[in-house]
Design a protein around this motif. Sequence first.
Motif, mmCIF file in Angstrom:
data_model
loop_
_atom_site.group_PDB
_atom_site.id
_atom_site.type_symbol
_atom_site.label_atom_id
_atom_site.label_comp_id
_atom_site.label_asym_id
_atom_site.label_seq_id
_atom_site.Cartn_x
_atom_site.Cartn_y
_atom_site.Cartn_z
ATOM 1 N N GLU A 1 39.509 29.875 62.147
ATOM 2 C CA GLU A 1 40.363 29.249 63.355
ATOM 3 C C GLU A 1 40.252 28.272 64.164
ATOM 4 N N LEU A 2 41.816 27.849 64.403
ATOM 5 C CA LEU A 2 42.016 26.572 64.343
ATOM 6 C C LEU A 2 41.667 26.485 65.690
ATOM 7 N N HIS A 3 40.639 25.592 66.123
ATOM 8 C CA HIS A 3 40.813 24.854 67.193
ATOM 9 C C HIS A 3 42.293 24.342 68.028
ATOM 10 N N PHE A 4 42.173 24.078 69.581
ATOM 11 C CA PHE A 4 43.429 24.036 70.214
ATOM 12 C C PHE A 4 43.576 22.528 69.787
ATOM 13 N N TRP A 5 42.928 21.995 69.171
ATOM 14 C CA TRP A 5 42.830 20.160 69.181
ATOM 15 C C TRP A 5 42.522 19.993 68.313
ATOM 16 N N ARG A 6 41.349 20.451 67.486
ATOM 17 C CA ARG A 6 40.336 19.248 67.324
ATOM 18 C C ARG A 6 40.878 19.838 65.665
ATOM 19 N N LYS A 7 41.526 19.640 65.155
ATOM 20 C CA LYS A 7 41.992 20.481 63.615
ATOM 21 C C LYS A 7 41.071 21.373 63.157
ATOM 22 N N THR A 8 39.830 21.957 63.728
ATOM 23 C CA THR A 8 38.731 21.926 62.585
ATOM 24 C C THR A 8 38.962 23.346 63.204
ATOM 25 N N CYS A 9 38.146 24.301 62.425
ATOM 26 C CA CYS A 9 37.856 25.323 62.552
ATOM 27 C C CYS A 9 36.858 25.619 63.592
ATOM 28 N N ARG A 10 37.380 27.261 64.700
ATOM 29 C CA ARG A 10 36.336 27.503 65.795
ATOM 30 C C ARG A 10 34.838 27.623 65.095
ATOM 31 N N ASN A 11 34.454 28.349 64.718
ATOM 32 C CA ASN A 11 33.660 28.722 64.036
ATOM 33 C C ASN A 11 31.985 27.754 63.324
ATOM 34 N N CYS A 12 33.004 27.038 62.098
ATOM 35 C CA CYS A 12 32.594 26.539 61.638
ATOM 36 C C CYS A 12 32.384 24.856 61.434
ATOM 37 N N LYS A 13 33.330 24.276 61.958
ATOM 38 C CA LYS A 13 33.553 22.845 62.962
ATOM 39 C C LYS A 13 34.053 22.102 61.163
ATOM 40 N N CYS A 14 34.533 22.738 60.575
ATOM 41 C CA CYS A 14 35.398 22.288 58.845
ATOM 42 C C CYS A 14 36.393 22.276 59.059
ATOM 43 N N GLY A 15 37.062 21.298 58.467
ATOM 44 C CA GLY A 15 38.634 21.203 58.118
ATOM 45 C C GLY A 15 39.330 22.247 57.513
ATOM 46 N N GLN A 16 40.621 21.957 57.965
ATOM 47 C CA GLN A 16 41.848 23.085 56.868
ATOM 48 C C GLN A 16 41.310 23.115 56.002
ATOM 49 N N GLU A 17 41.355 22.067 55.126
ATOM 50 C CA GLU A 17 41.310 21.746 53.628
ATOM 51 C C GLU A 17 40.101 22.643 52.908
ATOM 52 N N GLU A 18 39.519 22.801 54.303
ATOM 53 C CA GLU A 18 37.657 23.153 53.317
ATOM 54 C C GLU A 18 38.054 24.675 53.439
ATOM 55 N N HIS A 19 38.824 25.511 54.345
ATOM 56 C CA HIS A 19 39.040 26.691 54.270
ATOM 57 C C HIS A 19 40.864 26.896 53.217
#
Length: 411
Positions: A25-43
């Motif tokens: 679930e993309l954070h609205f400005w961080r470019k990371t997942c809201r749930n685990c704080k990992c980046g899009q590339e990790e998903h």
Amino acid sequence: MMGLGHEQGIGAPCRKCKENCEGFELHFWRKTCRNCKCGQEEHGVLLSTERDRKVGRLFEDAKYINLIAKLKSEAIPTHKPNVMVLRNPVPAKKNDAINTVTYDWIPSVQNKALARQYMQMLPKEKQPVTGSEGAQYRKKQLAKQLPAHDQDPSKCHGLSYNEIKKMKQFVEKYKSEALGVGNVKRPSDMNAQGDKVHNPAGIRNSTAVVGSKDKSKESKKTQYTCYCCKHPMKEGDPAIYAERAGYSKLWHPACFICSICGEILVDMIYFWKNGKLYCGRHYCDSEKPRCSGCDELIFSNEYTQAENKNWHLKHFCCIDCHNILAGKIYVMLKSKPVCKPCYMKNHAVVCQGCHNAIDPEEQRVIYKIFSWHASTACFLCSCCSKCLIGEKFIPVEGMVFCSTQCKNMMY
């Protein structure tokens, strides 16, 4: 309209956190997942069509003849990866499928044998064979080395008109001065075509001709040296040339890497500056400060510097509650700032003595994974309650003892 693509990849599992993440679930400005704080590339949420569109935008309006010829189709800039099946040069067998390899990407060359040679000279774990570890590596590096928010203002969060203007000027500048795509050719073919540029005196790590009285044999005496590793290169092996660097320089396929991160330049897309190769990310980092909060380049005149990093003023905030931290006490956890209230609630270690959270400003005693308040009330022998601050102790499964006698009384 600004669009960060929040709906893209929603729910995708994290390859790093696995079952510990509820889904992307993309954070609205961080470019990371809201749930685990990992980046899009990790998903793995960057779809192939979006990757191609992103690289296509990168080369839009590039004032560079070879780039346009390679990557521009009619009026719409595109980038179509060269997905290809290569057949290994072995005698045909009953099951011919075992002699073929499908790649997600290969260099843009007409000679399939040259493309095969190029791939075989890459480390096996970085060869983009479809469905392999190498294919995942390529996808991750596309996201890491060429972030869309380094080239497209619509992928950034809340830029002012002036910031958008500065960003567009910056992008136009690097397209004009630094951006390039490597060419894969054999050095011998370059010589035969007359493409090799004369090597000026004093330039090392490039092609050079060994003196010979017989000029007809001159090309056979040419020595080739990789600009990166300085080791010799065979004239019949594939080499990468970078037009921005000049054709007197050449690289082994595995040596065409970013001078900062050391990663292979994905799809051979490079940035050339002061005699060095850069990936897109690290070239931009060499030109502009990057916000550690949102990962975007900073185009505003005012920003914060903390913990040897740069931050937009509004993005130097708690990773948990997002409250701005200017002038407040915070704790760094895995390079991310956390305000004191959130730290005490969500991250503070618990004292083995009193079982209360330890304030980040309080002194503590740490042994392996266990912690105590450094006080006469907490760091005590688990048997006789003797204060152990400054004393020798015997640790046993989270408990501490002042002597063997006390230990034996408990065990």
